[in-house]
Design a protein around this motif. Structure first.
Motif, short mmCIF file in Angstrom:
data_model
loop_
_atom_site.label_atom_id
_atom_site.label_comp_id
_atom_site.label_asym_id
_atom_site.label_seq_id
_atom_site.Cartn_x
_atom_site.Cartn_y
_atom_site.Cartn_z
N LEU A 1 0.81 -1.18 -0.10
CA LEU A 1 0.05 -0.06 0.22
C LEU A 1 0.88 1.09 -0.02
N VAL A 2 0.50 1.90 -0.95
CA VAL A 2 1.02 3.48 -0.74
C VAL A 2 -0.08 4.51 -0.56
N GLY A 3 -0.19 4.93 0.60
CA GLY A 3 -1.23 5.70 0.85
C GLY A 3 -1.57 5.55 2.57
N ASP A 4 -2.77 6.19 2.81
CA ASP A 4 -3.53 6.24 4.24
C ASP A 4 -3.98 5.16 4.34
N PRO A 5 -3.64 4.15 5.34
CA PRO A 5 -4.44 2.87 5.64
C PRO A 5 -5.95 3.17 5.99
N LYS A 6 -6.29 4.45 6.48
CA LYS A 6 -7.69 4.65 6.90
C LYS A 6 -8.56 4.90 5.91
N VAL A 7 -8.00 5.07 4.67
CA VAL A 7 -8.96 4.95 3.45
C VAL A 7 -9.47 3.75 2.84
N LEU A 8 -8.82 2.80 3.52
CA LEU A 8 -9.14 1.44 2.84
C LEU A 8 -10.57 0.88 3.37
N GLY A 9 -11.41 0.29 2.60
CA GLY A 9 -12.57 -0.33 3.01
C GLY A 9 -13.44 0.35 4.10
N ASP A 10 -13.59 -0.19 5.02
CA ASP A 10 -14.37 0.19 6.28
C ASP A 10 -13.63 1.15 7.10
N GLY A 11 -12.31 1.51 6.83
CA GLY A 11 -11.61 2.44 7.48
C GLY A 11 -10.99 1.79 8.92
N THR A 12 -11.02 0.37 9.15
CA THR A 12 -10.38 -0.12 10.35
C THR A 12 -8.92 -0.35 10.11
N SER A 13 -8.43 -0.44 8.96
CA SER A 13 -7.22 -0.77 8.96
C SER A 13 -5.87 0.09 9.47
N THR A 14 -4.94 -0.56 10.18
CA THR A 14 -4.09 0.23 10.93
C THR A 14 -2.56 -0.03 10.59
N GLU A 15 -1.59 0.42 10.84
CA GLU A 15 -0.29 0.04 10.53
C GLU A 15 -0.21 -1.46 10.86
N GLU A 16 -0.72 -1.65 11.79
CA GLU A 16 -0.44 -3.19 12.09
C GLU A 16 -0.94 -4.07 11.37
N ILE B 1 -1.02 -3.93 8.00
CA ILE B 1 -0.34 -3.70 6.74
C ILE B 1 0.93 -4.46 6.66
N TYR B 2 1.01 -5.29 5.66
CA TYR B 2 2.16 -6.13 5.64
C TYR B 2 3.49 -5.29 5.14
N ARG B 3 3.24 -4.54 4.13
CA ARG B 3 4.03 -3.59 3.38
C ARG B 3 3.37 -2.63 2.92
N GLY B 4 3.96 -1.22 3.49
CA GLY B 4 3.03 -0.04 3.00
C GLY B 4 3.86 1.22 3.54
N TYR B 5 3.90 2.32 2.81
CA TYR B 5 4.23 3.56 2.83
C TYR B 5 3.27 4.74 2.94
N ASN B 6 3.28 5.56 3.88
CA ASN B 6 2.23 6.50 4.28
C ASN B 6 3.09 7.66 3.92
N PRO B 7 2.45 8.43 2.73
CA PRO B 7 3.22 9.76 2.34
C PRO B 7 3.14 10.78 3.28
N ASP B 8 1.89 10.87 3.96
CA ASP B 8 1.51 11.95 4.78
C ASP B 8 2.55 11.88 6.18
N THR B 9 2.87 10.67 6.66
CA THR B 9 3.46 10.61 8.07
C THR B 9 4.95 9.98 7.51
N ARG B 10 5.10 9.72 6.41
CA ARG B 10 6.62 9.38 6.11
C ARG B 10 7.01 8.22 6.80
N ILE B 11 5.85 7.13 7.09
CA ILE B 11 6.19 6.02 7.85
C ILE B 11 6.27 4.84 6.73
N PHE B 12 7.13 4.14 6.98
CA PHE B 12 7.33 2.84 6.17
C PHE B 12 6.80 1.64 7.21
N THR B 13 5.82 0.75 6.71
CA THR B 13 5.57 -0.39 7.33
C THR B 13 5.96 -1.96 6.75
N TYR B 14 6.65 -2.65 7.47
CA TYR B 14 6.95 -4.09 7.05
C TYR B 14 6.37 -5.01 8.21
#
Length: 261
Positions: A115-130, A132-145
């Motif tokens: 995912l490249v984006g904010d996980p909160k915009v996915l589906g029902d909005g319940t996704s968190t960084e925990e 996400i298997y692999r993703g980058y949030n441009p707003d917070t500049r946080i990479f999740t693995y």
């Protein structure tokens, strides 16, 4: 730690710092180009040399702690340094088991991969960084693995600090090689600048040629002027008929005189 062993570790730490810098360069280029896969690939590659550096300086195994202490003493690093993070030093250890653990911990939850984006915009909005298997949030500049988040600007600052310390020791131990490296780097940077300048000139020349040959689309061609109608030819006055020439009157013959008797 003897000088030969120290030289090997300093060489390796320096190389890992260079690899991290190359990964950050690729990451920044991918962000500017908006290439999602490039962003995720380069962000994950940043973790590889960072993990190597962290494990060399702050090893988690008891038998390696003496080595870490010796290196930190030479580099004047304390335990409060941001790279002293077991999440970084152990990110590649038990990699397969950690994937299994992530699957078990996110069971029944809304998850996302790459995912490249904010996980909160996915589906029902319940996704968190925990989740996400692999993703980058441009707003917070946080990479999740695998559900573990890393602040990339903070990682970059920590690596810059360590690289500066390693290079200082490297220059003291290998002054001639450091000088040669600096000269080679300067030549490479100058060649890159020239290549960029030539590319810019070529683009400007192509744009100028395009401007000269193409008319802007918003400008309509002025309608062609209609030719003025030709004036009707002036009618010539009919030529006057010449009066017929008068024939000279025939002279009457004078009467003959009577012959005298």
């Amino acid at each position: 730690m003897d000088n030969t062993t120290l030289a090997i570790y300093i060489h390796e730490l320096r190389n890992q710092c260079l690899h991290a810098q190359a990964s950050f360069n690729l990451f920044n280029q991918s962000v500017q180009a908006g290439q999602g896969q490039g962003i995720l690939y380069s962000a994950q590659m940043i973790l590889m040399p960072t993990s190597q550096i962290a494990s060399l300086l702050w090893p988690t195994r008891a038998r390696a702690r003496h080595r870490g202490e010796a290196l930190r003493k030479v580099l004047q690093l304390d335990d409060k340094h941001p790279l002293n993070d077991r999440r970084l030093s152990e990110v590649w250890e038990r990699s397969d088991e950690k994937t299994e653990e992530w699957i078990a911990n996110t069971k029944g939850k809304q998850i996302a991969f790459d995912l490249v984006g904010d996980p909160k915009v996915l589906g029902d909005g319940t996704s968190t960084e925990e989740t996400i298997y692999r993703g980058y949030n441009p707003d917070t500049r946080i990479f999740t693995y695998r559900g573990v988040s890393f602040n990339l600007p903070a990682v970059a600052n920590a690596l810059t600090d360590v690289a500066g310390r390693v290079n200082a020791v490297y220059r003291q131990m290998f002054p001639e090689q450091a000088k040669a490296d600096d000269e080679a780097r300067a030549r490479a940077e100058e060649a890159q600048k020239q290549a960029i300048a030539e590319q810019q000139k070529a683009m400007e020349a192509a744009e100028a040629a395009k401007t000269e040959t193409e008319q802007p689309a918003d400008k309509k061609k002025a309608p062609a002027k209609k030719a003025a109608p030709k004036k009707a030819a002036e009618k010539k006055a009919p030529a006057k008929k010449k009066a017929p020439a008068k024939k000279p009157a025939a002279k009457k013959a004078a009467p003959k005189k009577a012959a005298s008797k």
